[in-house]
Design a protein around this motif. Structure first.
Motif, mmCIF file in Angstrom:
data_model
loop_
_atom_site.group_PDB
_atom_site.id
_atom_site.type_symbol
_atom_site.label_atom_id
_atom_site.label_comp_id
_atom_site.label_asym_id
_atom_site.label_seq_id
_atom_site.Cartn_x
_atom_site.Cartn_y
_atom_site.Cartn_z
ATOM 1 N N GLN B 9 47.130 10.726 1.137
ATOM 2 C CA GLN B 9 48.233 9.723 1.257
ATOM 3 C C GLN B 9 47.697 8.605 0.363
ATOM 4 O OE1 GLN B 9 48.859 9.038 5.373
ATOM 5 N NE2 GLN B 9 50.673 7.498 4.878
ATOM 6 N N PHE B 10 46.355 8.202 0.411
ATOM 7 C CA PHE B 10 46.057 7.124 -0.490
ATOM 8 C C PHE B 10 44.777 7.615 -1.554
ATOM 9 C CE2 PHE B 10 48.030 3.954 1.912
ATOM 10 C CZ PHE B 10 48.208 4.347 3.179
ATOM 11 N N LEU B 11 44.895 7.196 -2.700
ATOM 12 C CA LEU B 11 44.123 7.336 -3.684
ATOM 13 C C LEU B 11 43.426 6.213 -4.532
ATOM 14 C CD1 LEU B 11 42.703 10.112 -4.571
ATOM 15 C CD2 LEU B 11 44.335 10.417 -6.156
ATOM 16 N N SER B 12 42.183 5.511 -4.629
ATOM 17 C CA SER B 12 41.645 4.579 -5.144
ATOM 18 C C SER B 12 40.642 4.983 -6.290
ATOM 19 C CB SER B 12 41.120 3.547 -4.333
ATOM 20 O OG SER B 12 40.756 2.288 -5.098
ATOM 21 N N ILE B 13 40.885 4.877 -7.340
ATOM 22 C CA ILE B 13 40.032 5.512 -8.576
ATOM 23 C C ILE B 13 39.735 4.170 -9.517
ATOM 24 C CG2 ILE B 13 40.457 7.632 -7.984
ATOM 25 C CD1 ILE B 13 42.128 7.802 -10.675
ATOM 26 N N GLN B 14 38.717 4.594 -10.381
ATOM 27 C CA GLN B 14 38.462 3.874 -11.441
ATOM 28 C C GLN B 14 39.186 4.317 -12.650
ATOM 29 O OE1 GLN B 14 36.966 0.993 -9.377
ATOM 30 N NE2 GLN B 14 36.465 0.845 -11.599
ATOM 31 N N PRO B 81 45.168 1.925 -15.600
ATOM 32 C CA PRO B 81 45.808 1.082 -14.556
ATOM 33 C C PRO B 81 47.421 1.027 -14.587
ATOM 34 C CG PRO B 81 44.065 -0.062 -15.559
ATOM 35 C CD PRO B 81 44.154 1.328 -16.546
ATOM 36 N N GLY B 82 48.093 1.439 -15.674
ATOM 37 C CA GLY B 82 49.382 1.565 -15.624
ATOM 38 C C GLY B 82 49.983 2.865 -14.981
ATOM 39 N N ASP B 83 48.944 3.766 -14.546
ATOM 40 C CA ASP B 83 49.473 4.884 -13.579
ATOM 41 C C ASP B 83 49.680 4.478 -12.249
ATOM 42 O OD1 ASP B 83 47.199 7.054 -15.388
ATOM 43 O OD2 ASP B 83 49.317 6.822 -16.080
ATOM 44 N N THR B 84 49.191 3.412 -11.694
ATOM 45 C CA THR B 84 49.297 2.727 -10.421
ATOM 46 C C THR B 84 50.414 2.873 -10.051
ATOM 47 O OG1 THR B 84 47.361 1.318 -10.501
ATOM 48 C CG2 THR B 84 48.836 0.628 -8.910
ATOM 49 N N GLY B 85 50.924 3.318 -8.589
ATOM 50 C CA GLY B 85 52.077 3.555 -8.164
ATOM 51 C C GLY B 85 52.275 4.423 -7.049
ATOM 52 N N LEU B 86 53.553 4.742 -6.498
ATOM 53 C CA LEU B 86 53.808 5.619 -5.305
ATOM 54 C C LEU B 86 54.159 6.852 -5.929
ATOM 55 C CD1 LEU B 86 54.070 6.236 -2.429
ATOM 56 C CD2 LEU B 86 56.346 5.430 -2.471
ATOM 57 N N TYR B 87 53.587 7.906 -5.756
ATOM 58 C CA TYR B 87 54.051 9.375 -6.334
ATOM 59 C C TYR B 87 54.517 10.090 -5.307
ATOM 60 C CZ TYR B 87 51.497 8.149 -10.546
ATOM 61 O OH TYR B 87 51.161 7.529 -11.764
ATOM 62 N N LEU B 88 55.833 10.563 -5.374
ATOM 63 C CA LEU B 88 56.680 11.438 -4.433
ATOM 64 C C LEU B 88 57.007 12.727 -5.000
ATOM 65 C CD1 LEU B 88 59.081 8.311 -3.850
ATOM 66 C CD2 LEU B 88 57.406 9.306 -1.994
ATOM 67 N N CYS B 89 56.715 13.702 -4.276
ATOM 68 C CA CYS B 89 57.514 15.035 -4.591
ATOM 69 C C CYS B 89 58.739 15.179 -3.730
ATOM 70 C CB CYS B 89 56.270 16.194 -4.323
ATOM 71 S SG CYS B 89 55.746 16.549 -2.482
ATOM 72 N N ALA B 90 59.631 16.004 -4.182
ATOM 73 C CA ALA B 90 60.879 16.239 -3.617
ATOM 74 C C ALA B 90 61.313 17.485 -3.768
ATOM 75 C CB ALA B 90 61.981 15.375 -3.951
ATOM 76 N N GLY B 104 58.361 14.286 0.183
ATOM 77 C CA GLY B 104 57.338 14.039 0.708
ATOM 78 C C GLY B 104 57.045 12.718 0.984
ATOM 79 N N GLN B 105 55.784 12.367 1.879
ATOM 80 C CA GLN B 105 55.681 10.767 2.360
ATOM 81 C C GLN B 105 55.062 9.988 1.285
ATOM 82 O OE1 GLN B 105 53.813 13.618 3.123
ATOM 83 N NE2 GLN B 105 51.612 12.971 4.056
ATOM 84 N N GLY B 106 54.459 10.503 0.308
ATOM 85 C CA GLY B 106 54.058 9.938 -0.872
ATOM 86 C C GLY B 106 52.531 9.920 -1.001
ATOM 87 N N THR B 107 52.078 9.541 -2.232
ATOM 88 C CA THR B 107 50.769 9.256 -2.450
ATOM 89 C C THR B 107 50.660 7.957 -3.182
ATOM 90 O OG1 THR B 107 50.042 11.475 -2.450
ATOM 91 C CG2 THR B 107 48.550 9.779 -3.627
ATOM 92 N N ILE B 108 49.971 6.927 -2.530
ATOM 93 C CA ILE B 108 49.894 5.452 -3.102
ATOM 94 C C ILE B 108 48.333 5.756 -4.013
ATOM 95 C CG2 ILE B 108 49.367 3.207 -2.787
ATOM 96 C CD1 ILE B 108 50.990 3.400 -0.152
ATOM 97 N N LEU B 109 48.733 5.664 -5.355
ATOM 98 C CA LEU B 109 47.728 5.649 -6.336
ATOM 99 C C LEU B 109 47.187 4.376 -6.862
ATOM 100 C CD1 LEU B 109 45.809 6.928 -8.132
ATOM 101 C CD2 LEU B 109 47.645 7.418 -9.829
#
Lengths: 112, 113
Positions: B9-14, B81-90, B104-109
Motif C-alpha cells: 500500500q505504501f512504498l518509500s525508497i531511495q 523522484p519524478g516517479d513519486t505518485g499514486l499507482y492504481l491498477c484497474a 485497486g486501492q492504490g500504492t503510494i510511491l
C-alpha cells in the motif's frame, strides 16, 4: 483540446443541501463516468453512461443522480448531501466502454 | 463485485532503487490498466494489457499481465523522484460488467533524492 473539465474544483456544503457537479469532454468520446475517491479505497464507480441517452448504476449509486445532457456533458447531482459524501469526485470519459479512460482534475467536496 | 488487491500500500525508497507493485484478484479480467495519479490531479493512463502473459515496457516501467489474466505487476527500474505518485491498477471483467472498471486501492510511491 481541454480534455475533461470539471466544475467546481472545491465545494463546501451543509448537510441536506443539494448541488450539481458538472463535467464536459471535448474528445468526442461515447462513454462517461463518475467516480469518488476516498483514502485507502481507490476509485469507486458511482454511475456511468455508455453512450448518449443511457445511464447505469455503478458500485456506489445511492444518494446520487446523473444526467447525460448530450454527448459532451455528464452531470452528477447530490439531492440531499450527507457527511458520508465528503470525497473527491472524478469524471472520466472513454472512446470505448472497455479500454482507456481519461480523467478530469476532480472536485473536492466537503459536507459538514 | 470483483476485488483487486494491490500491494504494497505504501512504498518509500531511495533514488536508483528498483521496485515492484502487485495487483491480484481471484477473478479473470478481459483487460487490465495501470494509472498514475499525482496530488490534486486525476489519474493518467500508463498502459493497458489484454493478453495473458503480455509484457509491455514504457521506458523504465515494465508491466506484466498474468497468464491466467487474474494478476499484474508493475516494475520500475532505477526509480527517480519524478516517479513519486499514486499507482492504481484497474480491470474490466467483460461480459455483464462491460463498461465498468474496478480499481485497486492504490500504492503510494515516494522516491527520495
Amino acid at each position: 483540446n481541454a480534455g475533461v473539465t470539471q466544475t467546481p474544483k472545491f465545494q463546501v456544503l451543509k448537510t441536506g443541501q443539494s448541488m450539481t457537479l458538472q463535467c464536459a469532454q471535448d474528445m468526442n468520446h461515447n462513454s462517461m463516468y463518475w467516480y469518488r475517491q476516498d483514502p485507502g479505497m481507490g476509485l469507486r464507480l458511482i454511475y456511468y453512461s455508455a453512450s448518449e441517452g443511457t445511464t447505469d448504476k455503478g458500485e456506489v449509486p445511492n444518494g446520487y443522480n446523473v444526467s447525460r445532457l448530450n454527448k459532451r456533458e455528464f452531470s452528477l447531482r447530490l439531492e440531499s448531501a450527507a457527511p458520508s459524501q465528503t470525497s473527491v469526485y472524478f469524471c472520466a470519459s472513454s472512446p470505448r466502454t472497455v479500454y482507456e479512460q481519461y480523467f478530469g482534475p476532480g472536485t473536492r467536496l466537503t459536507v459538514t | 463485485t470483483q476485488l483487486l488487491e494491490q500491494s504494497p500500500q505504501f512504498l518509500s525508497i531511495q533514488e536508483g532503487e528498483n521496485l515492484t507493485v502487485y495487483c491480484n484478484s481471484s477473478s479473470v479480467f478481459s483487460s487490465l490498466q495501470w494509472y498514475r495519479q499525482e496530488p490534486g490531479e486525476g489519474p493518467v493512463l500508463l498502459v493497458t494489457v489484454v493478453t495473458g502473459g503480455e509484457v509491455k515496457k514504457l521506458k523504465r516501467l515494465t508491466f506484466q499481465f498474468g497468464d491466467a489474466r487474474k494478476d499484474s505487476s508493475l516494475h520500475i527500474t532505477a526509480a527517480q523522484p519524478g516517479d513519486t505518485g499514486l499507482y492504481l491498477c484497474a480491470a474490466n471483467a467483460g461480459g455483464t460488467s462491460y463498461g465498468k472498471l474496478t480499481f485497486g486501492q492504490g500504492t503510494i510511491l515516494t522516491v527520495h533524492p
